[in-house]
Design an enzyme around this catalytic site. Sequence first.
Site, PDB file in Angstrom:
ATOM      1  N   TYR A 116      25.060 -29.430  -1.984  1.00 19.59           N
ATOM      2  CA  TYR A 116      24.173 -28.329  -2.378  1.00 19.59           C
ATOM      3  C   TYR A 116      23.926 -28.379  -3.888  1.00 19.59           C
ATOM      4  CZ  TYR A 116      22.319 -23.642  -2.993  1.00 19.59           C
ATOM      5  OH  TYR A 116      21.535 -22.574  -3.333  1.00 19.59           O
TER       6      TYR A 116
ATOM      7  N   ASP B  18      33.569 -27.810   1.348  1.00 22.59           N
ATOM      8  CA  ASP B  18      32.481 -26.866   1.622  1.00 22.59           C
ATOM      9  C   ASP B  18      32.062 -27.085   3.076  1.00 22.59           C
ATOM     10  OD1 ASP B  18      29.994 -25.580   1.935  1.00 22.59           O
ATOM     11  OD2 ASP B  18      29.573 -25.704  -0.210  1.00 22.59           O
TER      12      ASP B  18
ATOM     13  N   LYS C  24      24.694 -18.407   5.604  1.00 22.77           N
ATOM     14  CA  LYS C  24      24.085 -19.348   6.548  1.00 22.77           C
ATOM     15  C   LYS C  24      24.520 -19.015   7.980  1.00 22.77           C
ATOM     16  CE  LYS C  24      22.295 -21.458   2.981  1.00 22.77           C
ATOM     17  NZ  LYS C  24      22.657 -20.494   1.951  1.00 22.77           N
TER      18      LYS C  24
ATOM     19  N   ARG D 210      37.017  -2.728  -5.318  1.00 23.04           N
ATOM     20  CA  ARG D 210      36.814  -4.079  -5.844  1.00 23.04           C
ATOM     21  C   ARG D 210      38.012  -4.969  -5.511  1.00 23.04           C
ATOM     22  NH1 ARG D 210      36.753  -3.597 -11.350  1.00 23.04           N
ATOM     23  NH2 ARG D 210      38.704  -4.719 -11.558  1.00 23.04           N
TER      24      ARG D 210
HETATM   25  C1  PLP Z   1      26.488 -26.129   1.322  1.00 22.20           C
HETATM   26  C2  PLP Z   1      26.242 -24.858   0.555  1.00 22.20           C
HETATM   27  N1  PLP Z   1      27.233 -24.340  -0.174  1.00 22.20           N
HETATM   28  C3  PLP Z   1      27.054 -23.200  -0.886  1.00 22.20           C
HETATM   29  C4  PLP Z   1      25.845 -22.555  -0.889  1.00 22.20           C
HETATM   30  C5  PLP Z   1      25.663 -21.311  -1.722  1.00 22.20           C
HETATM   31  O1  PLP Z   1      25.591 -20.178  -0.906  1.00 22.20           O
HETATM   32  P1  PLP Z   1      24.880 -18.808  -1.328  1.00 22.20           P
HETATM   33  O2  PLP Z   1      23.419 -19.045  -1.336  1.00 22.20           O
HETATM   34  O3  PLP Z   1      25.352 -17.847  -0.268  1.00 22.20           O
HETATM   35  O4  PLP Z   1      25.391 -18.441  -2.676  1.00 22.20           O
HETATM   36  C6  PLP Z   1      24.787 -23.052  -0.128  1.00 22.20           C
HETATM   37  C7  PLP Z   1      23.476 -22.370  -0.123  1.00 22.20           C
HETATM   38  O5  PLP Z   1      22.494 -22.905   0.354  1.00 22.20           O
HETATM   39  C8  PLP Z   1      24.988 -24.251   0.606  1.00 22.20           C
HETATM   40  O6  PLP Z   1      24.008 -24.799   1.335  1.00 22.20           O
END
Ligand code: PLP
Length: 380
Positions: free
Chosen positions: A109, A182, A207, A57
């Site tokens: 998001y 992000d 992604k 971990r």
């Molecule tokens: C811009 C963005 N940030 C964070 C996330 C969260 O990622 P996860 O689904 O891997 O938790 C996403 C998911 O679609 C996203 O599009």
Amino acid sequence: MSSDTSSASWGDGTRSVHAGEGPPVPGAPLRPSPVFAAPFHLGDRPPRAGGADAYARTEQPTLRVFEEAVGALDGGRCLSFATGMAAVSAVLLASARAGDRVVLPSDGYYATRVLAAEELERFGLRIEHVPTREIGDVAARGGLEGARLVLLETPSNPELDVCDIAAVARATRAAGALLAVDNTTATPLGQRPLDLGADLVVASDTKALTGHSDLLLGHVSTRDGELHARLKSWRDHTGGTPGPFEAWLGHRSMSTLDLRLTRQAANAAAVAELLAGHPAVHRVRWPWLAGDPSFELAARQMLRPGGVVSAELADEDAVARLLARTRIWAAATSFGGVHSTVDRRAQWGGDAVAPGFVRLSCGIEDTDDLVADLAAALGR
Ligand SMILES: Cc1ncc(COP(=O)(O)O)c(C=O)c1O
């Protein structure tokens, strides 16, 4: 053969394969195999004496190799997380405390906004939302004074708006706040926020970074040793560490990042052009489409185009007809994978978009096939 993985002169293809590699070891595989272990032998030494692994971990060899690779692409030190949201929540919760003002994108998001509303406010964080297109003006007017943390998402998901990271980074620094970006939509080959002045870069590696729609992963990178230690401690205590198989598969998938992004961008260019000239499409967003509101800034700030295109069809029925007719485009959420997908965003309820608004994620299929299939599915 010697290995110089810090070589900034290498191209994206070389870096996707070799980022973070140590010197070659005769007799060892080209890429270390996964080490499947939760505890490790401690022997007669106290835990971690001599840098030995003790419990996965907190430390494990497969994750270290993957983090070296992702960190090299970001230009910082990387910490991997089990999902993108584990990484986003680590950034927010490890760097802010009760009473702190935190600025989030109102159009990023949606799960980040839900996290803020349902969890963070409960812990006394003061959350404010600013649209991606307006954060530059807010920063220039001194509107970030008193903030502890500013999170940007550029290009934003799903509208693909862009903001000037370097300008916001200057204002954030002047205000004594931290800037996190992000970078999920851009990937580290498309944009390097740490070079533009951000303190933290965070992403969902579910992604395009891993790109095969079969993994959940996320990461945070930083050049600040204290922030890295804070986030590492957060991860150790909250337990969002990915397992070795995910880390190994993520690294293996990342090797083809440059190839996949190149094809996805070529497909997106053709798809955006088709959509822009199609009478059934009301509005198309792709930051590299001439005339797009994000065009100028994306060209200046970003390193390459991406594979996500957004568009607005007449209504929900128009999207349903498209999905019933297509033979290639899959109805699925998420983006950045090898399969081309269509996601009607209003069905999830979190984005302020019209019922016919779709996010198209261009995969790596042949451009002609994708365009012909989409044109047929759209109808006349
Ligand atoms: C811009 C963005 N940030 C964070 C996330 C969260 O990622 P996860 O689904 O891997 O938790 C996403 C998911 O679609 C996203 O599009």
